[in-house]
Design a protein around this motif. Sequence first.
Motif, short mmCIF file in Angstrom:
data_model
loop_
_atom_site.label_atom_id
_atom_site.label_comp_id
_atom_site.label_asym_id
_atom_site.label_seq_id
_atom_site.Cartn_x
_atom_site.Cartn_y
_atom_site.Cartn_z
N LYS A 192 -45.08 -51.55 -16.07
CA LYS A 192 -43.65 -50.82 -16.02
C LYS A 192 -43.44 -50.17 -14.46
N PHE A 193 -42.56 -50.86 -13.74
CA PHE A 193 -42.21 -50.05 -12.61
C PHE A 193 -41.76 -48.66 -12.71
N ASP A 194 -42.06 -47.77 -11.86
CA ASP A 194 -41.63 -46.48 -12.11
C ASP A 194 -40.41 -46.01 -11.34
N PHE A 195 -39.41 -46.27 -11.93
CA PHE A 195 -38.01 -46.15 -11.51
C PHE A 195 -37.87 -44.68 -11.49
N ASN A 196 -38.34 -44.12 -12.32
CA ASN A 196 -38.00 -42.52 -12.33
C ASN A 196 -38.54 -41.63 -11.08
N ALA A 197 -39.42 -42.55 -10.27
CA ALA A 197 -40.02 -41.65 -9.18
C ALA A 197 -39.23 -42.26 -7.94
N VAL A 198 -38.22 -42.94 -8.28
CA VAL A 198 -37.33 -43.54 -7.06
C VAL A 198 -36.44 -42.32 -6.90
N ASN A 199 -36.27 -41.85 -5.78
CA ASN A 199 -35.24 -40.93 -5.24
C ASN A 199 -34.07 -41.60 -4.33
N ILE A 200 -32.73 -41.78 -4.89
CA ILE A 200 -31.77 -42.55 -4.24
C ILE A 200 -30.93 -41.28 -3.94
#
Length: 287
Positions: free
Chosen positions: A252-260
Amino acid sequence: MSISKPYYRILRPNTESCSYVRDTRYAPDRLQLARAYINIEKKLREIFNYIEPDERNLGTFSFELYTLLLRACTEVELNCQLILKANGAKSSGKYFTMEDYRKLEKSSLLSKYKIILPNWKSTTSDESVEYGKYEFFPFEDFGINKKPQWYQAYNHVKHDREGKLEEANFKNCIQAVGAILALIYSQFGGYCIEPFNNDCKVYAMNEDRYDGIFDADVIFEVVPPRREDWDDEEKYEFNWKKLKTEGMPFQKFDFNAVNIKRNAEEDCKEKQTLETADEDMSSNLTS
């Protein structure tokens, strides 16, 4: 160091072919998404019988185009949500929105996907007709932290069809349909248009391609991001024949760690547009 396991529903340059995207553990609905795209593109082809693919017609709008824009953008939302959910992403609010979809720029470099409509007519400065290509980047605004213009148009006409119908125009429809193709290619590469699992591989129009030349029976050509657009540590490197036999071959790619960061100016304009639409609707109902 390169990535030793592919992420769910995320295509990236690899040292070998992208055949891993056909594994149902990677995505169980690849064929259905292909069928949905073909069905939507069929509607655009029909519209080409009445609206010529010509730059002078980009601003043409109608109820038929309004319907197509709604269908196309709904399919864009579906694909974005499928990618995010497969990787365990949580929505930033009650529902997934464009704020969440913009995170796909980090995982898939969507802003770098170019779509080409090869049968296009334009007019030169001396009024002579010229035949060429219509090229666009449907997610270009992701690269500058903005919502795509065609998606904003979708939201406007969805909430205020009478007042904003002109935004359901030829240009926005073409770009929204192209955006679907970019999304399914970003998941499945050369196997994105294979509705009946018949080994009919699709390829990308790009000399620095991931897996070949785009020749499927669709009206668009696709140019994915160049290999050099990716950092070496973002690329895949694995032996799929070996990897697929070793338990779970995907991660899984950690989208929850990506801040937009939210675009304050854009949010303000969007809020004003929706408030105006609500006021106009209320006024019409009481008059």
